[in-house]
Design a protein around this motif. Structure first.
Motif, short mmCIF file in Angstrom:
data_model
loop_
_atom_site.label_atom_id
_atom_site.label_comp_id
_atom_site.label_asym_id
_atom_site.label_seq_id
_atom_site.Cartn_x
_atom_site.Cartn_y
_atom_site.Cartn_z
N LYS A 69 0.94 -1.20 0.01
CA LYS A 69 -0.03 -0.13 0.00
C LYS A 69 0.89 1.36 0.02
O LYS A 69 0.67 2.39 -0.72
CB LYS A 69 -0.86 -0.07 1.11
N ALA A 70 1.95 1.28 0.79
CA ALA A 70 2.88 2.66 0.70
C ALA A 70 3.22 2.68 -0.65
O ALA A 70 3.55 3.77 -1.01
CB ALA A 70 4.00 2.20 1.76
N LEU A 71 3.93 1.40 -1.23
CA LEU A 71 4.39 1.46 -2.71
C LEU A 71 3.51 2.15 -3.60
O LEU A 71 3.71 2.96 -4.35
CB LEU A 71 4.88 0.19 -3.03
N ASP A 72 2.23 1.56 -3.50
CA ASP A 72 1.20 2.20 -4.51
C ASP A 72 0.94 3.50 -4.17
O ASP A 72 0.76 4.10 -5.05
CB ASP A 72 -0.17 1.38 -4.01
N LEU A 73 0.97 4.05 -3.04
CA LEU A 73 0.87 5.43 -2.73
C LEU A 73 1.82 6.21 -3.37
O LEU A 73 1.46 7.37 -3.96
CB LEU A 73 0.54 5.68 -1.31
N PHE A 74 3.12 5.79 -3.02
CA PHE A 74 4.19 6.64 -3.68
C PHE A 74 4.23 6.48 -5.05
O PHE A 74 4.42 7.65 -5.76
CB PHE A 74 5.53 5.91 -3.12
N HIS A 75 3.86 5.48 -5.83
CA HIS A 75 3.86 5.63 -7.22
C HIS A 75 2.70 6.38 -7.72
O HIS A 75 3.08 7.00 -8.72
CB HIS A 75 3.66 4.03 -7.80
#
Length: 479
Positions: A69-75
């Motif tokens: 979820k953190a990765l999705d948010l940053f992308h």
């Protein structure tokens, strides 16, 4: 003010970025925790600016949100918000999420993506975040391969890869006390990355973390023989090493040596000595060192206050500790998790439960979100003292803030609630963690399953089993 000036002032004001409120961060963190992947539909509706990214990533990290979820948010922020773009600290925070989940492949893929799109975000700091975890969980050859891959990534971005990045690798080994491997890396690569003062200080840090004072002193004198000039960081490392071994007066001699060599002590130097005075249970000397900072032209920061708090709590002077807490708030310094944790530990150690409850209420009134170790300490004290109601209150408070507490906190809470006949509430807490795709522990599952079976709630027992099987099928191996 004429019309033109008024218009110009209004324009300037509107161009200033508005920092997100704590309530906005809480609300969005809760939405993200509750929303299944992918997050894009949610973020298109609610994520309006990259200014939200840094506090949101910190909140998700404290709440043990899924790294994906953190990765999705940053992308999403990388592709949809260019004014301003994500900050370097947001990249470091995302790598914190991924490396904690030991998803190192996704970490390097993220760095390579950033190298192509926003190379200015790359710096030694995100590399240090990634390497510090990788070195902890991967064998020595894999760490060197990862460093080579990072060098290729920096080359892809057209950036220099030099001593600072090399120091990040050395520090990763030294922080684990693995001095032998750090020295092997140094011998192998120092011809490609000429060492600087920070390199040698990093190696000295490794000896400090390993706890071998004799080896530290030998290495230090070897550095001097090779022409190295010690700086404030060098002295701080040595002072910390002596303080942690209880050799406080030897550490004080190093302070005098600094002064004689015209090496000005820093706030960190004095804070280290205050902490050392606490270790040897000398709060009077700790206070004298704290007051001495003003005489040296230094302003005590939150770390200095926390070190003095620790000195008071070690000798059960909780009254002075609370007065210092009031002083911090009066001066606008603000309390952090270390401040609260230090005092909670003091109240717990000396069984001052009235003070413990009052400090907890004070923390809640300040709308403070504690970190994992403080949540664990609170949950343990609540459940051991028959106050599972306070444990449930804390759990609900954290969930409302967009945080899902650590699964070991759930272990304590489920046990505490079930033993007091509040099985339904324990079941709802278990479900809240499962609904966020976080895997509860086997211990919490077995305790709750046993109490549900005693109550003949067989439908919930079956549902519980399906939940655990589904989560374990898709959970990363690190869980």
């Amino acid at each position: 003010m004429n019309l033109c000036e008024n218009t110009a002032a209004h324009t300037t004001t509107t161009l200033l970025p508005l920092l997100p409120s704590a309530a906005a961060v809480d609300r969005l963190a809760k939405l993200i925790n509750d929303h299944p992947l992918p997050l894009r539909p949610l973020l298109l509706r609610h994520f309006s600016s990259s200014l939200l990214l840094d506090p949101l990533l910190r909140r998700l990290f404290a709440g043990h949100a899924l790294a994906t979820k953190a990765l999705d948010l940053f992308h999403f922020s990388l592709r949809h918000h260019h004014h301003p773009p994500p900050s370097p600290s947001a990249l470091s925070a995302t790598l914190h999420h991924l490396s904690r989940a030991r998803d190192f492949d996704s970490s390097f893929n993220l760095l390579e993506d950033v190298a192509r799109s926003y190379p200015s975000l790359l710096s030694p700091k995100p590399l240090a975040v990634l390497l510090s975890r990788l070195v902890k969980f991967r064998p020595f050859p894999e760490a060197l391969d990862a460093f080579d891959r990072a060098e290729r990534t920096w080359a892809l971005a057209g950036l220099a890869f030099g001593a600072d990045e090399f120091n990040a690798l050395l520090r990763a080994f030294c922080a684990q006390g693995r001095v032998a491997q750090a020295r092997a890396v140094f011998r192998q690569l120092h011809h490609r990355f000429p060492p600087n003062a920070r390199t040698l200080n990093t190696l000295l840090l490794g000896f400090k973390e390993s706890g071998h004072l004799v080896a530290l002193d030998l290495f230090y004198h070897d550095m001097l023989a090779r022409g190295f000039e010690p700086d404030a960081v060098t002295y701080c490392i040595r002072i910390d090493a002596y303080c942690k071994k209880g050799r406080f007066f030897d550490a004080l001699e190093l302070l005098e040596e600094m002064t004689k060599k015209n090496c000005t002590p820093t706030v960190q130097t004095m804070t280290t000595l205050i902490h050392g005075a606490g270790i040897v249970r000398n709060p009077l000397r700790a206070r004298r060192l704290f007051d001495e900072m003003g005489e040296r032209g230094l302003s005590p920061d939150r770390g200095s206050y926390n070190a003095l708090l620790g000195s008071y709590t070690r000798v059960r002077d909780l009254k002075s500790a609370m007065e210092l807490l009031d002083e911090m708030e009066a001066k606008g310094i603000g309390l952090d998790d270390v401040s609260y944790y230090t005092l909670f530990c003091g109240f717990k150690r000396f069984e001052e439960l009235d003070g413990f409850w009052k400090l907890y209420r004070r923390m809640m009134e300040r709308d403070f979100v504690p970190r994992t170790r403080t949540v664990m300490l609170l949950m343990k004290v609540f459940c051991e003292n028959g106050r599972a109601d306070l444990g449930l209150e804390l759990w609900n408070y954290m969930v409302d803030k967009g945080c899902c507490p650590h699964r070991h906190a759930l272990d304590l809470l489920v046990t505490g609630l079930c033993c007091r006949g509040r099985v339904e509430e324990a079941y709802q807490c278990f479900r809240q963690m499962a609904d966020r795709a976080s895997v509860p522990s086997e211990r919490a599952f077995r305790v709750l399953e046993g109490f549900l079976m005693r109550g003949q709630a067989m439908e919930k027992v079956e549902e519980l089993g399906h939940m655990m099987k589904g989560l374990q099928a898709f959970a990363p191996s690190s869980c």
